[in-house]
Each structure stands twice: as C-alpha cells, then as structure tokens.
Design an enzyme around this catalytic site. Structure first.
Site, PDB file in Angstrom:
ATOM      1  N   THR A 120       0.821  -1.235  -0.138  1.00  0.00           N
ATOM      2  CA  THR A 120       0.071   0.149  -0.059  1.00  0.00           C
ATOM      3  C   THR A 120       0.932   1.047  -0.109  1.00  0.00           C
ATOM      4  O   THR A 120       2.102   1.119   0.404  1.00  0.00           O
ATOM      5  CB  THR A 120      -0.884   0.085   1.158  1.00  0.00           C
ATOM      6  OG1 THR A 120      -0.189   0.017   2.448  1.00  0.00           O
ATOM      7  CG2 THR A 120      -1.767  -1.005   1.284  1.00  0.00           C
ATOM      8  N   ASP A 121       0.373   2.392  -0.350  1.00  0.00           N
ATOM      9  CA  ASP A 121       1.092   3.671  -0.298  1.00  0.00           C
ATOM     10  C   ASP A 121       0.147   4.669   0.659  1.00  0.00           C
ATOM     11  O   ASP A 121      -0.746   4.334   1.307  1.00  0.00           O
ATOM     12  CB  ASP A 121       1.472   4.233  -1.612  1.00  0.00           C
ATOM     13  CG  ASP A 121       0.013   4.643  -2.261  1.00  0.00           C
ATOM     14  OD1 ASP A 121      -1.116   4.800  -1.766  1.00  0.00           O
ATOM     15  OD2 ASP A 121      -0.093   4.723  -3.414  1.00  0.00           O
ATOM     16  N   ALA A 122       0.707   5.924   0.599  1.00  0.00           N
ATOM     17  CA  ALA A 122       0.171   6.966   1.564  1.00  0.00           C
ATOM     18  C   ALA A 122      -1.269   7.339   1.052  1.00  0.00           C
ATOM     19  O   ALA A 122      -1.873   7.988   1.921  1.00  0.00           O
ATOM     20  CB  ALA A 122       1.181   8.246   1.593  1.00  0.00           C
ATOM     21  N   MET A 123      -1.778   6.984   0.103  1.00  0.00           N
ATOM     22  CA  MET A 123      -3.075   7.435  -0.416  1.00  0.00           C
ATOM     23  C   MET A 123      -4.022   6.263   0.397  1.00  0.00           C
ATOM     24  O   MET A 123      -5.319   6.022   0.160  1.00  0.00           O
ATOM     25  CB  MET A 123      -3.419   7.288  -1.771  1.00  0.00           C
ATOM     26  CG  MET A 123      -2.877   8.381  -2.491  1.00  0.00           C
ATOM     27  SD  MET A 123      -3.420   8.574  -4.338  1.00  0.00           S
ATOM     28  CE  MET A 123      -2.242   7.688  -5.091  1.00  0.00           C
ATOM     29  N   GLY A 124      -3.317   5.159   0.905  1.00  0.00           N
ATOM     30  CA  GLY A 124      -4.111   3.961   1.671  1.00  0.00           C
ATOM     31  C   GLY A 124      -4.556   2.908   0.749  1.00  0.00           C
ATOM     32  O   GLY A 124      -5.162   2.095   1.106  1.00  0.00           O
TER      33      GLY A 124
END
Lengths: 140, 140, 140, 140
Positions: free
Chosen positions: B15-19
């Site tokens: 996952t990334d910081a956009m969720g």
C-alpha cells in the site's frame, strides 16, 4: 515542451536474478521523474494534495529497449504532454548514462480525485488550469 | 482460450500513503499471474530457463479501474494471447474479490533471449513451438 | 506457545543480481507471517486498527542462515512472545521447503499508537489485554 | 572512524497506508548508505565483486525512533565498524532532514562468499586486508 531530467543510481535491491533491473522498477523511476518535474515547475505531489487532490496513476506503459545492470546510472527525461481534459499526461525516456543507450520509454496518465470524497474530478481543477496557463504559455 | 487464475492477499507493504495498493505493484501481481499460468500449463520461468532462455518483459501496460485497499483480496486472471512471432503475450484482469469489482487490466510482452549470449531469438524456439502445438490444439 | 505457519512462493521480483532473495524482502515474509498469525488468533492489522490503534514496527532483526533461490518455496513460522509492556513481540523462522534448511530467523517489536493522535500508548490497550488473557490461557 | 553520508528523497512508493515510510524500506536506505561509503572509500559492491567475492548481508537490525513522511528528506550516516574476522560491519543513523530528528539506527553484517563456488571465506580476503590497512591507518 516542458520537460525535466533526473539522474538515478540503481539500487542493488532493484536488480533481479537475470542480473538486470527488474522491469517493474521503471515505474519507480517514472515516479522520480514526475517528482523532479513537479519540483522544477511547481506541480509536486504535495502541492497538488494541498490544493485538495490526489492524482493517482490510472494508466501506465513501459517499453523496454535495453537492459540496465547494477552499477550503471540512468537519467529519466520526463515530458509533460498537454491534455484538454482533467488529466495529467507524461512521457518518459530512460537513458542508460553508462552506455548512452535509450533503455526504456513510457507513459503515464493521472486523474484528479477529491482527497476527501475520493471522487473523480471531471472538470480541470482551477489551480491546475491556472498552472497550465502560466506554464504552457511560458514554454512557448 | 488458455487462462489461469490466482488469488493474492495484499501485503501491507504494497500500500502507499493514499491508503491503496501502489500502482506499480500490479506488475508483481501480473508476475504471480504468469507464474500461475506457467504452473498450470508447463511454461514456468525455470522450465523456459532450463530450455536455454530468459524471457524478459519488453512491454507492459496497466489500466487501473478501481483502487484496492489493504485487507482486500484480489484474483488475477491471466490469458494467453497467441502470437505468430517469437514472443509471449499475456493479458490480465485483476478482480477485487472483496468488492467484486474489476480493478485493473493489463498486458505484457516477453521475448526470448539466449541465456548465455543474451541475444534476442528472432525465431520461435523449438520447445516453445512444440508447447504451442500441444496446448493451443488442446484448448480448441 | 502461540504460533502459526504460512507458505510463500518467492516472486521473481524478490530476487537480486546474486540470484537469491534480496535480504530486505524477508521483512515482507515476516509481515505475511504476522498477518497469518493475526488471522489464526484474531489479531489482524485491521482488527487492531478498528480498536483504534496502529501498531508500527519499532525494531526488527534478521539473521540469515542460507540463501533462497527463485523457484523455491518457503514457510514462515511466526511465534508470539509474551511481553509485560504495551508491545507486541514476534519471532520468526523461515524454512526453505525445497531444501528443508532453516534459511533465516528474525524478531520484530511493535508498539501501539493511537490512530488519531499518533501518540504512543504506554499502557496495554484494554482489547489487547483481553486478547492476551483469552489466548495465552488457551494455549497453556 | 570512517563514515560517509548520503541524502535520499523518499519515494511515494516507499510509503505505506499509515502514511509513513514502510519499515522495511530502511534496508534500502542502508544499502544506499553502504554504496555511498563504498564510493567514498573504494569498497563498492562491484569492486569487491571484481576481486572475486559476493558480500551478502547475513544480519541486519533496524531500530525506529520516529516516522518519516512523504515529502521529507533523509540523510543516512554510515559508519564502518572494524572487525577482526572476515566480516564487514556497518552501523547506520538515519536523520530526518526536514525535522532534524534521528528517525532510525541500524546495523548490518556482511560475509565474503567466493563468487564462483559460493562458499564462505573464513579468512579475510587479501584485498580486504589491504584495504583495511590502508584506510584504517589513514583515518587515525
């Protein structure tokens, strides 16, 4: 044409058992390219986020021309491709600085999502329209 | 049409910081899809390697339709696309099993490199021709 | 002792130019191990999140015993290590199922952060205390 | 003490759904740190490889002190720790340049493998002994 360049050292962890950079890592290099472009022209991820938007990648393409080995250095040339709709388009060239070869080209398309509702913006956000007016004129 | 399916649990690290799952990780899911296809039809990476070839990805495309969140499970459907030349083509569908949505589609193209000389094979390797004859007939 | 097991196929993208799994990827395998443990014992990431907490890793250790090659399959054995303080401790054994060898061991420590304030919880959260009472008794 | 420093921009793909750098990515930063050290002192991966050795990581530890967010920049300070045996030891400090905080410390241990036989070298390779004599004296 608006474009920017960034040089990247290959990480050992980015190679695979063929001894070359694993193909999927080029999307990380494109990300570095976009961020370098953003720094050069005031269109960074966090700037856009502060304006209220996420800009997720909705399409990406990579076309590999030559392998890159560990210990080699690459340059990513990121070119802004103007679009009428509420999209951000980039094209990329990845040059192997050690050999001088063009090793990959690619494209990405991003859209605007409202960062709270996560709904798609169908119209060009005002801040981005203003950015285009300012920067695309400037580059003529 | 020859195809295979594999179910994949999303890793938190994907996952990334956009969720959501970072877009580039879909190329890992495609890799899982190809390997599942290879297991089903006798065309695994190591089988090909034993025949004397690397089959690097030379083109890839991803088209994202919907985000995938951590805790969701996906299924990758990998479809073999017959080609006349010395290439391996696959198309992929990534379905979010939690929501039922199609979340991405994609394509890859692989070529054959002699594993010793690393030169491109312009003609279809004999073992691959035999595989095609056996499997594509079988699937009619 | 509470423990769980999960089998993992190595991805080609997880190998490096030495032809083996890149050392850092074992932290992904440990993550798979924790999540398998969570599923087995009701202590998944999202369950904890729903209770109001993030549980970031604050320490990790990997001790490599033998390489793992592409095409090999591994098993991760995840052991819960009881701790008095507001921490979650796990130990891991990674076994190469192809060779039978123990290929790595490791440890992680997690703490509890309030998911809104992101401040450290110094006391064991109530839900986790209840979980320990229920599960550690059960395992005697 | 021999040490080197390198500044690293965080990649968006290195963040996770908690919005911070995923803990396992610090091993990539340590790798960048080792390579920067290698460049500064003539002990690069490829130099060692040319001398006939792989130097795989056999132990690693990370101790996280504070999170790092996307858009922040870090500095990795890599310190060479002399050892009597045929090992290479490094310690790392990761400083968040945006906040000034120490965000992580860590350690790695590498051994020497003959690159052809992949057997462990129990004695310090001659080239490495020479490197130590030249560099550790120099740093007094």
């Amino acid at each position: 044409m608006l474009s920017s360049e960034i040089e990247i050292d290959i990480r050992f962890s980015e190679t695979d058992a063929m001894g070359v950079v694993w193909h999927g890592n080029y999307l990380k290099f494109f990300e570095d390219g976009r961020e370098a472009f953003g720094k050069a022209y005031g269109l960074e991820y966090l700037t856009i986020f502060d304006k209220g938007y996420f800009t997720p990648i909705v399409k990406s393409e990579i076309d590999h021309k030559a392998p890159v080995y560990y210990g080699q250095k690459i340059k990513v040339i990121t070119k802004y491709i103007p679009a009428k709709s509420a999209k951000i388009l980039f094209e990329y060239e990845v040059v192997n600085l050690t050999t001088g070869e063009l090793c990959a080209v690619g494209k990405t398309m991003q859209v605007f999502l409202d960062k709270t509702s996560r709904t798609l913006e169908l119209l060009t956000p005002e801040f981005y329209h203003a950015w285009k007016v300012a920067n695309l004129a400037q580059s003529n």
